[in-house]
Design a protein around this motif. Structure first.
Motif, PDB file in Angstrom:
ATOM      1  N   ASP A   1       0.833  -1.210   0.000  1.00  0.00           N
ATOM      2  CA  ASP A   1       0.000   0.000   0.000  1.00  0.00           C
ATOM      3  C   ASP A   1       0.862   1.251   0.000  1.00  0.00           C
ATOM      4  O   ASP A   1       1.913   1.303   0.650  1.00  0.00           O
TER       5      ASP A   1
ATOM      6  N   LYS B   1      -2.570   0.761  -4.209  1.00  0.00           N
ATOM      7  CA  LYS B   1      -2.225  -0.594  -3.783  1.00  0.00           C
ATOM      8  C   LYS B   1      -1.678  -1.350  -4.989  1.00  0.00           C
ATOM      9  O   LYS B   1      -2.243  -1.286  -6.080  1.00  0.00           O
TER      10      LYS B   1
ATOM     11  N   TYR C   1      -4.083  -0.623  -8.015  1.00  0.00           N
ATOM     12  CA  TYR C   1      -5.431  -0.197  -7.675  1.00  0.00           C
ATOM     13  C   TYR C   1      -5.395   1.166  -6.989  1.00  0.00           C
ATOM     14  O   TYR C   1      -4.426   1.499  -6.302  1.00  0.00           O
TER      15      TYR C   1
ATOM     16  N   SER D   1      -7.552   3.184  -4.146  1.00  0.00           N
ATOM     17  CA  SER D   1      -8.522   2.832  -3.116  1.00  0.00           C
ATOM     18  C   SER D   1      -8.812   4.017  -2.216  1.00  0.00           C
ATOM     19  O   SER D   1      -8.146   5.060  -2.280  1.00  0.00           O
ATOM     20  N   ASP D   2      -9.809   3.837  -1.347  1.00  0.00           N
ATOM     21  CA  ASP D   2     -10.140   4.853  -0.344  1.00  0.00           C
ATOM     22  C   ASP D   2      -9.374   4.603   0.947  1.00  0.00           C
ATOM     23  O   ASP D   2      -9.750   5.122   2.000  1.00  0.00           O
TER      24      ASP D   2
ATOM     25  N   LYS E   1     -11.674  -0.442   2.270  1.00  0.00           N
ATOM     26  CA  LYS E   1     -12.068  -1.632   1.518  1.00  0.00           C
ATOM     27  C   LYS E   1     -12.381  -1.360   0.057  1.00  0.00           C
ATOM     28  O   LYS E   1     -12.241  -2.228  -0.798  1.00  0.00           O
ATOM     29  N   LYS E   2     -12.811  -0.146  -0.264  1.00  0.00           N
ATOM     30  CA  LYS E   2     -13.236   0.154  -1.620  1.00  0.00           C
ATOM     31  C   LYS E   2     -12.021   0.419  -2.507  1.00  0.00           C
ATOM     32  O   LYS E   2     -11.173   1.249  -2.185  1.00  0.00           O
ATOM     33  N   LYS E   3     -11.939  -0.267  -3.638  1.00  0.00           N
ATOM     34  CA  LYS E   3     -10.830  -0.063  -4.566  1.00  0.00           C
ATOM     35  C   LYS E   3     -11.287  -0.405  -5.978  1.00  0.00           C
ATOM     36  O   LYS E   3     -12.274  -1.105  -6.180  1.00  0.00           O
ATOM     37  N   TYR E   4     -10.562   0.146  -6.962  1.00  0.00           N
ATOM     38  CA  TYR E   4     -10.811  -0.253  -8.342  1.00  0.00           C
ATOM     39  C   TYR E   4      -9.478  -0.315  -9.080  1.00  0.00           C
ATOM     40  O   TYR E   4      -8.503   0.341  -8.702  1.00  0.00           O
TER      41      TYR E   4
END
Length: 235
Positions: A21, A31, A42, A44-45, A48-51
């Motif tokens: 990270d 990440k 990725y 992410s916030d 838990k939220k990532k794209y």
């Protein structure tokens, strides 16, 4: 046999579980994960939220993130990611080789989502230090292998003028070779001397893609090193 099996299992685990990270702000994190010899990156916030931002594969190695940072340019937010990996390239003349790692720089403009920014990514480009195989001396140092060097040029007038599409021409300060590609180990096609003027077509990794009108007025198009001109000195 058991040792070979253990090594194979360990290699598989390493290639499919490595993750790291990179926090940029309290709610923006990058990440990286290695899966099946590919690097997945990725956004992410930081929870838990990532794209998926991007995916990378290179020959004979697994790339890794060298550095990453966030920067605002003209009120727009950009994420800068630099990758590095081993490069075994050697030129056809067997004189020059890469020393250390090969570097790739990627830039993403972030609004609601982040998208790849081709213009700034091409400006930074990719490459590595080149050494003379026989003397072991560095004959070319890649300019953007550290975050400090990247940020230094992002804050320069050189970058700002180019970013605003106002960098159109330049003048040679020192005799310089014109290369077929933006590489010191590419074919030389001509040379320029102090005082020669040229038009700028493109820029990458402090190499200038230029058009020069020769004596017969037929344009010569190739790449020259920016340090031999007045262009990169706009601090």
């Amino acid at each position: 046999m058991k040792k070979l099996l253990l090594f194979s299992i360990l290699f598989f685990v390493l290639c499919n579980s490595y993750a790291k990270d990179y926090p940029l702000t309290d709610n923006i994190c990058i990440k990286s994960e290695v899966k099946n010899s590919s690097l997945f990156i990725y956004k992410s916030d930081c929870n838990k939220k990532k794209y998926l931002l991007d995916k990378f594969e290179v020959p004979n190695d697994i790339p890794e993130i060298d550095f990453v940072f966030l920067k605002n340019i003209k009120d727009e937010r950009y994420i800068f990611i630099s990758l590095k990996y081993s490069e075994d390239y050697r030129d056809e003349t067997n004189k020059i080789n890469y020393a250390g790692k090969y570097h790739l720089n990627y830039v993403y403009q972030c609004k609601k989502e982040c998208t790849f920014d081709k213009k700034i990514s091409n400006f930074l480009g990719g490459g590595g230090d080149l050494i003379d195989i026989h003397t072991k001396k560095v004959v070319y140092a890649f300019p953007y292998k550290t975050s400090n060097n990247v940020e230094k040029d992002l804050n320069s007038n050189f970058f700002k003028i180019w970013f605003n599409n106002q960098l159109n021409d330049g003048i040679v300060k020192n005799k310089t070779e014109i290369y077929e590609d933006a590489r010191l180990n590419s074919k030389k096609i001509a040379y320029l001397i102090s005082g020669d003027k040229f038009k700028i077509i493109d820029i990458t990794s402090r190499w200038l893609n230029i058009s020069y009108a020769g004596r017969n007025k037929k344009p010569i198009i190739g790449w020259i090193r920016c340090e031999d001109t007045n262009v990169c000195n706009n601090k």
